[in-house]
Design a protein around this motif. Structure first.
Motif, PDB file in Angstrom:
ATOM      1  N   THR A  59       0.845  -1.193   0.000  1.00 12.54           N
ATOM      2  CA  THR A  59       0.000   0.000   0.000  1.00 12.54           C
ATOM      3  C   THR A  59       0.878   1.240   0.000  1.00 12.54           C
ATOM      4  O   THR A  59       2.076   1.171   0.312  1.00 12.54           O
ATOM      5  CB  THR A  59      -0.903   0.046   1.251  1.00 12.54           C
ATOM      6  N   ASP A  60       0.267   2.383  -0.318  1.00 10.19           N
ATOM      7  CA  ASP A  60       0.979   3.646  -0.145  1.00 10.19           C
ATOM      8  C   ASP A  60       0.803   4.096   1.307  1.00 10.19           C
ATOM      9  O   ASP A  60       0.092   3.430   2.084  1.00 10.19           O
ATOM     10  CB  ASP A  60       0.485   4.693  -1.154  1.00 10.19           C
ATOM     11  N   PRO A  61       1.422   5.210   1.730  1.00 13.22           N
ATOM     12  CA  PRO A  61       1.323   5.626   3.135  1.00 13.22           C
ATOM     13  C   PRO A  61      -0.113   5.881   3.605  1.00 13.22           C
ATOM     14  O   PRO A  61      -0.400   5.798   4.807  1.00 13.22           O
ATOM     15  CB  PRO A  61       2.154   6.911   3.178  1.00 13.22           C
ATOM     16  N   GLU A  62      -1.024   6.189   2.660  1.00  7.38           N
ATOM     17  CA  GLU A  62      -2.420   6.454   3.039  1.00  7.38           C
ATOM     18  C   GLU A  62      -3.253   5.175   3.091  1.00  7.38           C
ATOM     19  O   GLU A  62      -4.438   5.218   3.406  1.00  7.38           O
ATOM     20  CB  GLU A  62      -3.057   7.434   2.040  1.00  7.38           C
ATOM     21  N   GLY A  63      -2.644   4.033   2.768  1.00  4.08           N
ATOM     22  CA  GLY A  63      -3.368   2.773   2.844  1.00  4.08           C
ATOM     23  C   GLY A  63      -4.025   2.334   1.556  1.00  4.08           C
ATOM     24  O   GLY A  63      -4.743   1.325   1.527  1.00  4.08           O
ATOM     25  N   GLY A  98      -5.631   0.189  -6.560  1.00  2.85           N
ATOM     26  CA  GLY A  98      -5.939   1.541  -6.985  1.00  2.85           C
ATOM     27  C   GLY A  98      -7.356   1.975  -6.716  1.00  2.85           C
ATOM     28  O   GLY A  98      -7.730   3.103  -7.036  1.00  2.85           O
ATOM     29  N   ALA A  99      -8.170   1.079  -6.117  1.00  2.20           N
ATOM     30  CA  ALA A  99      -9.582   1.412  -5.915  1.00  2.20           C
ATOM     31  C   ALA A  99     -10.030   1.312  -4.464  1.00  2.20           C
ATOM     32  O   ALA A  99     -11.029   1.933  -4.077  1.00  2.20           O
ATOM     33  CB  ALA A  99     -10.455   0.492  -6.775  1.00  2.20           C
ATOM     34  N   ARG A 100      -9.313   0.553  -3.655  1.00  3.96           N
ATOM     35  CA  ARG A 100      -9.739   0.349  -2.264  1.00  3.96           C
ATOM     36  C   ARG A 100      -8.573   0.596  -1.317  1.00  3.96           C
ATOM     37  O   ARG A 100      -7.402   0.525  -1.699  1.00  3.96           O
ATOM     38  CB  ARG A 100     -10.258  -1.089  -2.061  1.00  3.96           C
ATOM     39  N   LYS A 101      -8.928   0.844  -0.068  1.00  2.00           N
ATOM     40  CA  LYS A 101      -7.924   0.986   0.987  1.00  2.00           C
ATOM     41  C   LYS A 101      -7.802  -0.331   1.747  1.00  2.00           C
ATOM     42  O   LYS A 101      -8.734  -1.156   1.771  1.00  2.00           O
ATOM     43  CB  LYS A 101      -8.300   2.109   1.952  1.00  2.00           C
ATOM     44  N   ILE A 102      -6.667  -0.516   2.417  1.00  2.00           N
ATOM     45  CA  ILE A 102      -6.419  -1.738   3.169  1.00  2.00           C
ATOM     46  C   ILE A 102      -7.378  -1.880   4.346  1.00  2.00           C
ATOM     47  O   ILE A 102      -7.569  -2.967   4.887  1.00  2.00           O
ATOM     48  CB  ILE A 102      -4.933  -1.772   3.660  1.00  2.00           C
ATOM     49  N   ASP A 103      -8.046  -0.770   4.701  1.00  2.00           N
ATOM     50  CA  ASP A 103      -8.991  -0.796   5.825  1.00  2.00           C
ATOM     51  C   ASP A 103     -10.150  -1.750   5.601  1.00  2.00           C
ATOM     52  O   ASP A 103     -10.855  -2.099   6.555  1.00  2.00           O
ATOM     53  CB  ASP A 103      -9.542   0.607   6.093  1.00  2.00           C
ATOM     54  N   LEU A 160       6.202   1.408  12.089  1.00  2.00           N
ATOM     55  CA  LEU A 160       6.456   1.568  10.657  1.00  2.00           C
ATOM     56  C   LEU A 160       6.777   3.010  10.274  1.00  2.00           C
ATOM     57  O   LEU A 160       7.746   3.271   9.555  1.00  2.00           O
ATOM     58  CB  LEU A 160       5.242   1.078   9.855  1.00  2.00           C
ATOM     59  N   PHE A 161       5.964   3.931  10.745  1.00  2.00           N
ATOM     60  CA  PHE A 161       6.088   5.317  10.284  1.00  2.00           C
ATOM     61  C   PHE A 161       6.992   6.170  11.172  1.00  2.00           C
ATOM     62  O   PHE A 161       7.656   7.081  10.673  1.00  2.00           O
ATOM     63  CB  PHE A 161       4.702   5.960  10.194  1.00  2.00           C
ATOM     64  N   ASP A 162       7.017   5.890  12.467  1.00  2.00           N
ATOM     65  CA  ASP A 162       7.858   6.691  13.365  1.00  2.00           C
ATOM     66  C   ASP A 162       9.271   6.120  13.463  1.00  2.00           C
ATOM     67  O   ASP A 162      10.257   6.837  13.290  1.00  2.00           O
ATOM     68  CB  ASP A 162       7.227   6.770  14.759  1.00  2.00           C
ATOM     69  N   GLY A 219      14.785   8.469   2.897  1.00  2.00           N
ATOM     70  CA  GLY A 219      14.498   7.743   4.128  1.00  2.00           C
ATOM     71  C   GLY A 219      13.075   7.891   4.618  1.00  2.00           C
ATOM     72  O   GLY A 219      12.754   7.498   5.744  1.00  2.00           O
ATOM     73  N   GLU A 220      12.193   8.430   3.770  1.00  2.00           N
ATOM     74  CA  GLU A 220      10.790   8.587   4.148  1.00  2.00           C
ATOM     75  C   GLU A 220       9.987   7.373   3.672  1.00  2.00           C
ATOM     76  O   GLU A 220      10.301   6.759   2.643  1.00  2.00           O
ATOM     77  CB  GLU A 220      10.214   9.864   3.542  1.00  2.00           C
ATOM     78  N   VAL A 221       8.936   7.058   4.418  1.00  2.00           N
ATOM     79  CA  VAL A 221       8.112   5.898   4.076  1.00  2.00           C
ATOM     80  C   VAL A 221       7.263   6.222   2.850  1.00  2.00           C
ATOM     81  O   VAL A 221       6.448   7.150   2.864  1.00  2.00           O
ATOM     82  CB  VAL A 221       7.194   5.507   5.257  1.00  2.00           C
ATOM     83  N   MET A 222       7.476   5.459   1.777  1.00  2.00           N
ATOM     84  CA  MET A 222       6.684   5.680   0.562  1.00  2.00           C
ATOM     85  C   MET A 222       5.668   4.557   0.347  1.00  2.00           C
ATOM     86  O   MET A 222       4.877   4.594  -0.593  1.00  2.00           O
ATOM     87  CB  MET A 222       7.596   5.761  -0.661  1.00  2.00           C
TER      88      MET A 222
END
Length: 229
Positions: free
Chosen positions: A40-44, A66-71, A91-93, A126-129
């Motif tokens: 997924t991308d950072p937004e899920g 490309g159509a749904r989020k992991i949620d 993961l992000f911090d 070094g940023e989460v992509m």
């Protein structure tokens, strides 16, 4: 005519090796498997969804990429929210791998226990992509664990307690507290007592095994004389 030539043999060889490598990687990712691989991308938003994910969760790749989020996989219970909060922080911090066991939802609404290994994908700064997640359906394993817990509970409450009472009673009878015994009676009582002790040791061993598995057993290690043992 002016002709300029450059030897691209090594470049072509690298291209062929890269194509082979990509084909090999695709064959691994898309091979029949009980393991889901999702990115997924950072937004899920779902970027990749392998055939294992299709089999486990019931969603087709073309319907989610490309159509749904992991949620769509997450349940909204408190335990799941707590685990996801801790995982996202790692993961992000901290930008570190994280793993957890989580209840996830299939397209049909069935709940599955999934063991997740999540890895942050970092850009050159070094940023989460994105996030790469590998999941294994452990629902059956969890069911077996529950059965083991039930068996342990039965051993603990339904067998061990009455067995202790039987041992105490046999001990009193064998010791003559309830009256004098004839030699044949004493022999039979002693046999019953020894076998009841054996059963109690087995019950205690089962409880000890469960303690070891759950990490609640304390060990005090020291060298011993092997022949004495």
């Amino acid at each position: 005519y002016l002709v300029s030539m450059r030897d691209v043999t090594s470049h072509k060889q690298m291209e062929r090796e890269l194509r082979k490598g990509n084909a090999f990687l695709r064959s691994i990712l898309e091979s029949p498997s009980s393991v889901s691989i999702i990115s997924t991308d950072p937004e899920g938003n779902v970027l990749y969804w392998n055939s294992g994910a299709e089999r486990i969760f019931g969603y087709r790749a073309k319907d989610v990429i490309g159509a749904r989020k992991i949620d769509i996989l997450y349940t909204n219970d408190e335990e799941s929210r707590t685990k996801l909060t801790a995982v996202r922080a790692a993961l992000f911090d901290d930008k570190k791998e994280a793993s957890c066991e989580l209840v996830e939802m299939t397209k049909d609404g069935d709940k599955l226990w999934v063991k997740l290994m999540l890895t942050p994908m970092l850009d050159i700064n070094g940023e989460v992509m994105g996030i790469l997640g590998i999941g294994e359906d452990i629902t059956e394993r969890k069911r077996v664990d529950r059965m083991k817990d039930e068996i342990i509970s039965i051993v603990s409450h339904e067998i061990k307690s009455p067995l202790t009472s039987v041992l105490n009673a046999l001990s009193l009878v064998s010791g003559g507290d309830t009256g004098e015994l004839t030699p044949p009676m004493k022999r039979m009582i002693d046999i019953a007592y020894r076998n009841s002790e054996r059963l109690l040791r087995m019950a205690n061993s089962m409880l000890d095994i469960r303690k070891i598995e759950s990490g609640r057993m304390e060990f005090y290690l020291e060298p011993v004389e092997l022949m004495a043992v």
